[in-house]
Design a protein around this motif. Structure first.
Motif, PDB file in Angstrom:
ATOM      1  N   ALA A   1       1.074  -1.350  -0.240  1.00  0.00           N
ATOM      2  CA  ALA A   1      -0.020   0.270  -0.227  1.00  0.00           C
ATOM      3  C   ALA A   1       0.600   1.314  -0.039  1.00  0.00           C
ATOM      4  CB  ALA A   1      -1.057  -0.135   1.147  1.00  0.00           C
ATOM      5  N   ILE A   2       1.677   1.009   0.762  1.00  0.00           N
ATOM      6  CA  ILE A   2       3.027   2.287   0.731  1.00  0.00           C
ATOM      7  C   ILE A   2       3.635   2.152  -0.409  1.00  0.00           C
ATOM      8  CG2 ILE A   2       5.444   3.347   1.616  1.00  0.00           C
ATOM      9  CD1 ILE A   2       4.471   1.920   4.254  1.00  0.00           C
ATOM     10  N   ILE A   3       4.038   1.944  -1.301  1.00  0.00           N
ATOM     11  CA  ILE A   3       4.182   1.220  -2.385  1.00  0.00           C
ATOM     12  C   ILE A   3       3.300   2.238  -3.731  1.00  0.00           C
ATOM     13  CG2 ILE A   3       5.851   0.255  -4.692  1.00  0.00           C
ATOM     14  CD1 ILE A   3       5.883  -1.537  -2.959  1.00  0.00           C
ATOM     15  N   TYR A   4       1.919   2.183  -4.056  1.00  0.00           N
ATOM     16  CA  TYR A   4       1.118   2.394  -4.363  1.00  0.00           C
ATOM     17  C   TYR A   4       0.759   4.083  -4.076  1.00  0.00           C
ATOM     18  CZ  TYR A   4       0.487  -1.723  -7.351  1.00  0.00           C
ATOM     19  OH  TYR A   4       0.709  -2.866  -8.232  1.00  0.00           O
ATOM     20  N   SER A   5       0.917   4.285  -2.726  1.00  0.00           N
ATOM     21  CA  SER A   5       0.707   5.407  -2.540  1.00  0.00           C
ATOM     22  C   SER A   5       1.566   6.737  -2.828  1.00  0.00           C
ATOM     23  CB  SER A   5       0.434   5.398  -0.763  1.00  0.00           C
ATOM     24  OG  SER A   5      -0.926   5.102  -0.336  1.00  0.00           O
ATOM     25  N   ASN A   6       2.514   5.595  -2.643  1.00  0.00           N
ATOM     26  CA  ASN A   6       3.679   6.662  -3.678  1.00  0.00           C
ATOM     27  C   ASN A   6       3.377   7.101  -4.472  1.00  0.00           C
ATOM     28  OD1 ASN A   6       6.474   8.133  -2.797  1.00  0.00           O
ATOM     29  ND2 ASN A   6       7.661   6.565  -3.970  1.00  0.00           N
ATOM     30  N   LYS A   7       3.073   6.445  -5.312  1.00  0.00           N
ATOM     31  CA  LYS A   7       3.314   5.954  -7.541  1.00  0.00           C
ATOM     32  C   LYS A   7       2.227   7.171  -7.412  1.00  0.00           C
ATOM     33  CE  LYS A   7       4.680   1.638  -8.945  1.00  0.00           C
ATOM     34  NZ  LYS A   7       3.773   0.513  -8.826  1.00  0.00           N
ATOM     35  N   ALA A   8       1.096   6.929  -6.553  1.00  0.00           N
ATOM     36  CA  ALA A   8      -0.057   8.011  -6.291  1.00  0.00           C
ATOM     37  C   ALA A   8      -0.240   9.576  -6.521  1.00  0.00           C
ATOM     38  CB  ALA A   8      -1.102   7.210  -5.635  1.00  0.00           C
ATOM     39  N   GLN A   9       1.057   9.463  -5.421  1.00  0.00           N
ATOM     40  CA  GLN A   9       2.142  11.304  -4.824  1.00  0.00           C
ATOM     41  C   GLN A   9       2.309  11.201  -6.126  1.00  0.00           C
ATOM     42  OE1 GLN A   9       3.834  10.392  -1.173  1.00  0.00           O
ATOM     43  NE2 GLN A   9       1.916  11.156   0.019  1.00  0.00           N
ATOM     44  N   THR A  10       3.151  10.573  -6.255  1.00  0.00           N
ATOM     45  CA  THR A  10       4.412  10.941  -7.792  1.00  0.00           C
ATOM     46  C   THR A  10       3.219  11.815  -9.269  1.00  0.00           C
ATOM     47  OG1 THR A  10       5.943   9.196  -6.637  1.00  0.00           O
ATOM     48  CG2 THR A  10       6.123  10.005  -8.989  1.00  0.00           C
ATOM     49  N   ALA A  11       2.272  10.636  -9.149  1.00  0.00           N
ATOM     50  CA  ALA A  11       1.691  10.518 -10.544  1.00  0.00           C
ATOM     51  C   ALA A  11       0.958  12.176 -10.102  1.00  0.00           C
ATOM     52  CB  ALA A  11       0.451   9.719 -11.002  1.00  0.00           C
ATOM     53  N   ASN A  12       0.348  12.122  -8.803  1.00  0.00           N
ATOM     54  CA  ASN A  12       0.108  13.690  -9.172  1.00  0.00           C
ATOM     55  C   ASN A  12       0.406  14.606  -9.353  1.00  0.00           C
ATOM     56  OD1 ASN A  12      -2.875  13.046  -7.930  1.00  0.00           O
ATOM     57  ND2 ASN A  12      -2.698  12.991  -5.973  1.00  0.00           N
ATOM     58  N   THR A  13       1.925  14.980  -8.553  1.00  0.00           N
ATOM     59  CA  THR A  13       2.969  15.984  -8.739  1.00  0.00           C
ATOM     60  C   THR A  13       3.067  16.039 -10.495  1.00  0.00           C
ATOM     61  OG1 THR A  13       3.862  14.843  -6.725  1.00  0.00           O
ATOM     62  CG2 THR A  13       5.787  16.078  -8.332  1.00  0.00           C
ATOM     63  N   LEU A  14       3.098  15.112 -11.090  1.00  0.00           N
ATOM     64  CA  LEU A  14       4.035  15.441 -12.601  1.00  0.00           C
ATOM     65  C   LEU A  14       2.212  15.134 -13.552  1.00  0.00           C
ATOM     66  CD1 LEU A  14       5.737  11.886 -12.699  1.00  0.00           C
ATOM     67  CD2 LEU A  14       6.571  14.539 -13.014  1.00  0.00           C
ATOM     68  N   GLY A  15       1.253  15.767 -13.363  1.00  0.00           N
ATOM     69  CA  GLY A  15      -0.103  15.720 -13.664  1.00  0.00           C
ATOM     70  C   GLY A  15      -0.757  14.300 -14.274  1.00  0.00           C
ATOM     71  N   GLN A  16      -0.210  13.484 -13.464  1.00  0.00           N
ATOM     72  CA  GLN A  16      -0.880  11.903 -14.376  1.00  0.00           C
ATOM     73  C   GLN A  16      -2.085  11.738 -13.568  1.00  0.00           C
ATOM     74  OE1 GLN A  16       2.774   9.991 -14.684  1.00  0.00           O
ATOM     75  NE2 GLN A  16       3.387  10.432 -16.513  1.00  0.00           N
ATOM     76  N   THR A  17      -2.754  12.064 -14.617  1.00  0.00           N
ATOM     77  CA  THR A  17      -4.142  11.879 -13.536  1.00  0.00           C
ATOM     78  C   THR A  17      -4.659  10.499 -13.385  1.00  0.00           C
ATOM     79  OG1 THR A  17      -4.941  14.078 -13.664  1.00  0.00           O
ATOM     80  CG2 THR A  17      -6.726  13.013 -12.661  1.00  0.00           C
ATOM     81  N   SER A  18      -4.532  10.383 -14.188  1.00  0.00           N
ATOM     82  CA  SER A  18      -5.162   8.564 -14.506  1.00  0.00           C
ATOM     83  C   SER A  18      -4.328   8.188 -13.602  1.00  0.00           C
ATOM     84  CB  SER A  18      -5.743   8.316 -16.160  1.00  0.00           C
ATOM     85  OG  SER A  18      -4.389   8.206 -16.960  1.00  0.00           O
ATOM     86  N   GLU A  19      -2.939   7.305 -14.462  1.00  0.00           N
ATOM     87  CA  GLU A  19      -2.225   7.330 -12.952  1.00  0.00           C
ATOM     88  C   GLU A  19      -2.795   7.250 -11.966  1.00  0.00           C
ATOM     89  OE1 GLU A  19      -0.986   9.366 -16.279  1.00  0.00           O
ATOM     90  OE2 GLU A  19      -0.596   7.111 -17.483  1.00  0.00           O
ATOM     91  N   ALA A  20      -2.746   8.317 -11.054  1.00  0.00           N
ATOM     92  CA  ALA A  20      -2.900   8.613 -10.654  1.00  0.00           C
ATOM     93  C   ALA A  20      -4.183   7.660  -9.423  1.00  0.00           C
ATOM     94  CB  ALA A  20      -2.812  10.167  -9.780  1.00  0.00           C
TER      95      ALA A  20
END
Length: 87
Positions: free
Chosen positions: A32-51
């Motif tokens: 869950a931490i790994i996927y939470s980090n992926k969501a944060q990174t995608a949010n930062t990069l503006g990748q809404t669907s991946e987030a």
């Protein structure tokens, strides 16, 4: 991003993931931490669907970890109540 547009940020569930890692189920909490980090990174990069995808996966993993932790706690308490003299 153009003026006037609002970007929706997907929730990362990082705090919940950390809690589940320490208190409920270590393997599911780490995932869950790994996927939470992926969501944060995608949010930062503006990748809404991946987030959103990573956020959804983190939420499901957190729910599973919490349920698993509660089940283990119930089993532990039941065993302690039924066998109070054993260590």
């Amino acid at each position: 991003m153009e003026r006037g547009q609002v970007r929706v940020l997907a929730p990362s569930y990082m705090a919940w993931s950390i809690f589940n890692t320490f208190c409920c189920c270590l393997p599911l909490g780490i995932a869950a931490i790994i996927y939470s980090n992926k969501a944060q990174t995608a949010n930062t990069l503006g990748q809404t669907s991946e987030a959103m995808d990573a956020s959804r996966t983190a939420k499901v993993l957190n729910i599973l970890a919490l349920v698993f932790g509660i089940i283990l706690l119930i089993i532990f308490i039941t065993l302690k109540v039924n066998n109070p003299n054993e260590h």
